[in-house]
Write a protein that holds these residues in place. Structure first.
Motif: not given
Length: 228
Positions: A72-73, A92-99, A118-122, A158-160
């Motif tokens: 999943r992304q 973050l290294a495990s794949g998280a986008d924010d903390y 918003r960012r993911y949809r954009r 990941t998205p980032k």
């Protein structure tokens, strides 16, 4: 179909608090009391974002995040009582986008949820700009479908991570500073002490480079930044 957020925390009070704030914003929520229940839910439900606690019994949020990222992304926001830099880096290294560290302001968490959505949809909107395919050696970046492959083998980012790689690829040959990368991808003011970009670059190299210690694609320009 409305937005649905998965809240994963072994503390029911925290789950319910987050749920109340999100649902007041018109966002549907579903809850899981641990990582195992979350993974089971994800096998049958589609969610747009995951709020994931780090410290949980049976399986940690770090392990769950890595497991989720295998397939999943969607954006993942991690919650933790740990506030040390290394804990944030690990998340973050495990794949998280924010903390976000506990205790947190529910209004700040809600704002971060909206920002990530918003960012993911954009980035997934399929605009005219991202309908192209970028090829650099054996590296192929399909910006329309948000897919990356090396030598024909798909690589999951990941998205980032994808956003950083696409940014560097679209500016091939140009050195981008850490601050430029951060502000272009996160849309926030860069703080010099923040090593988020470095962590993400390391993750990307681990996935696309044959030897991450001798990178072929993403080059470090010491004292300046990164380039492809």
């Amino acid at each position: 179909m409305g937005t649905k957020i998965l809240i994963v925390d072994d503390d029911p009070d925290i789950r319910n608090l987050i749920s109340v704030y999100l649902e007041n914003e018109g966002i549907d929520t579903v809850q899981a009391e641990d990582a195992m229940e979350a993974l089971k839910l994800l096998s049958s439900k589609e969610v747009d974002l995951i709020i994931l606690d780090v410290m949980m019994p049976n399986m940690s949020g770090i392990d769950a995040c890595m497991k989720i990222r295998e397939e999943r992304q969607m954006p993942i926001i991690m919650l933790s009582a740990k506030s040390q830099d290394m804990d944030k880096i690990q998340g973050l290294a495990s794949g998280a986008d924010d903390y976000l560290t506990k205790p947190f302001n529910p209004l700040e968490l809600t704002a971060r949820v909206k920002s990530q959505l918003r960012r993911y949809r954009r980035y997934n909107a399929g605009t005219e700009q991202n309908q192209s395919t970028l090829e650099i050696g054996n590296l192929t970046i399909d910006t329309g479908n948000r897919q990356v492959s090396v030598g024909g083998k798909e690589v999951r980012l990941t998205p980032k991570e994808f956003a950083i790689l696409e940014l560097l690829a679209r500016n091939r040959g140009q050195v981008l500073s850490v601050g430029q990368i951060y502000e272009a991808v996160w849309k926030e003011v860069f703080l010099k002490s923040d090593n988020t970009v470095m962590v993400h670059i390391t993750n990307i190299r681990d996935k696309i480079e044959e030897d991450p210690k001798r990178p072929v694609y993403i080059q470090t320009v010491w004292g300046v930044g990164y380039k492809i």
